[in-house]
Design an enzyme around this catalytic site. Sequence first.
Site, short mmCIF file in Angstrom:
data_model
loop_
_atom_site.label_atom_id
_atom_site.label_comp_id
_atom_site.label_asym_id
_atom_site.label_seq_id
_atom_site.Cartn_x
_atom_site.Cartn_y
_atom_site.Cartn_z
N SER A 153 0.88 -1.17 0.00
CA SER A 153 0.00 0.00 0.00
C SER A 153 0.91 1.21 0.00
O SER A 153 2.06 1.14 0.47
CB SER A 153 -0.88 0.01 1.26
OG SER A 153 -1.41 1.30 1.50
N TYR A 165 -0.32 -0.85 10.35
CA TYR A 165 -0.58 -1.15 8.94
C TYR A 165 0.61 -0.73 8.07
O TYR A 165 1.04 -1.47 7.19
CB TYR A 165 -1.85 -0.44 8.50
CG TYR A 165 -2.27 -0.71 7.08
CD1 TYR A 165 -2.69 -1.98 6.70
CD2 TYR A 165 -2.29 0.31 6.13
CE1 TYR A 165 -3.10 -2.23 5.39
CE2 TYR A 165 -2.70 0.07 4.84
CZ TYR A 165 -3.10 -1.20 4.47
OH TYR A 165 -3.52 -1.44 3.18
N ALA A 166 1.14 0.47 8.34
CA ALA A 166 2.28 0.96 7.56
C ALA A 166 3.49 0.05 7.75
O ALA A 166 4.21 -0.27 6.79
CB ALA A 166 2.61 2.40 7.97
N ALA A 167 3.73 -0.38 8.98
CA ALA A 167 4.86 -1.26 9.25
C ALA A 167 4.69 -2.60 8.54
O ALA A 167 5.65 -3.15 7.98
CB ALA A 167 5.02 -1.48 10.76
N LYS A 169 2.93 -3.20 5.79
CA LYS A 169 3.06 -3.02 4.35
C LYS A 169 4.50 -2.71 3.95
O LYS A 169 4.94 -3.07 2.85
CB LYS A 169 2.11 -1.93 3.87
CG LYS A 169 0.64 -2.33 3.91
CD LYS A 169 0.37 -3.63 3.16
CE LYS A 169 -1.11 -3.92 2.98
NZ LYS A 169 -1.34 -5.23 2.30
N ILE A 197 -8.70 2.75 -2.98
CA ILE A 197 -9.46 2.17 -4.08
C ILE A 197 -10.92 2.06 -3.67
O ILE A 197 -11.25 1.89 -2.49
CB ILE A 197 -8.91 0.76 -4.43
CG1 ILE A 197 -7.39 0.83 -4.66
CG2 ILE A 197 -9.62 0.19 -5.65
CD1 ILE A 197 -6.96 1.77 -5.77
#
Length: 258
Positions: A153, A165-167, A169, A197
Amino acid sequence: MSTHTVSHGRLAGRCALITGAGGPMGQAIALRFAAEGAALLLTDISGNRLVETVERIRAAYPAAHLESFRANVLDAGEVDALLGAATSLPPIDVLINVVGGLRGAMYASLLEIDDERWQQTMDLNLRATLLLTRRLVPGMRERGYGRIVNFSSISYAGEKGQSDYAAAKAAVVALTRSLAMELAPEININCVAPGLIETSVMERMETAVVDSFRNACALKRLGKPEEIAQAVLFLASEEASYITGEVLRVSGGRWPSL
């Protein structure tokens, strides 16, 4: 609905496993791959969503070589059952790891994210990719051909309120690039990094947040699942034969900034 029989195409002669095939992006990829002649093994944790995808493919491409199997691909036993169930398909040489996401609140500060949520987010975004890659790579290597597309992402560069979530991804990106070196030259492995999306995830977001994503895009709109499918098709096809270890952003020109 018009129907088609596909005996040729960019994926003719290839067999692809697509996880999360019942969701909007997974379904769009499955339909696009069927249009390009791929044999398909489709899976999703939701049996109802999976049936819907299968029905759409069979309506449009009645001659498609297709099997489906409901499975939780975060579970090693269910992964083995999935792979063992595909008895009529040729060996899998294209793996599309769509499964991922974020459960619970969309945004939470680091101090609000407990150990259970942190681990759950890591598992949801990494475990299926690890399990399926480990199981399918030996066969791909033996046959001298493989294509893997992972899902990250644009949040992998950092996103306020989504440290877990960032980690996760970012880990998908690091895994992809590491394996590109480890699995070459037989296997190409790349990663797509979608922006926001048009999927059900927007139902969990405030209108102002969705608008901020839209306004931050150079194209001033959200992406469509079909646009993700086009990018995945490219990376899975021979058109990307000299590309490995790359991250393709499909985000309308949006990039997180500090």
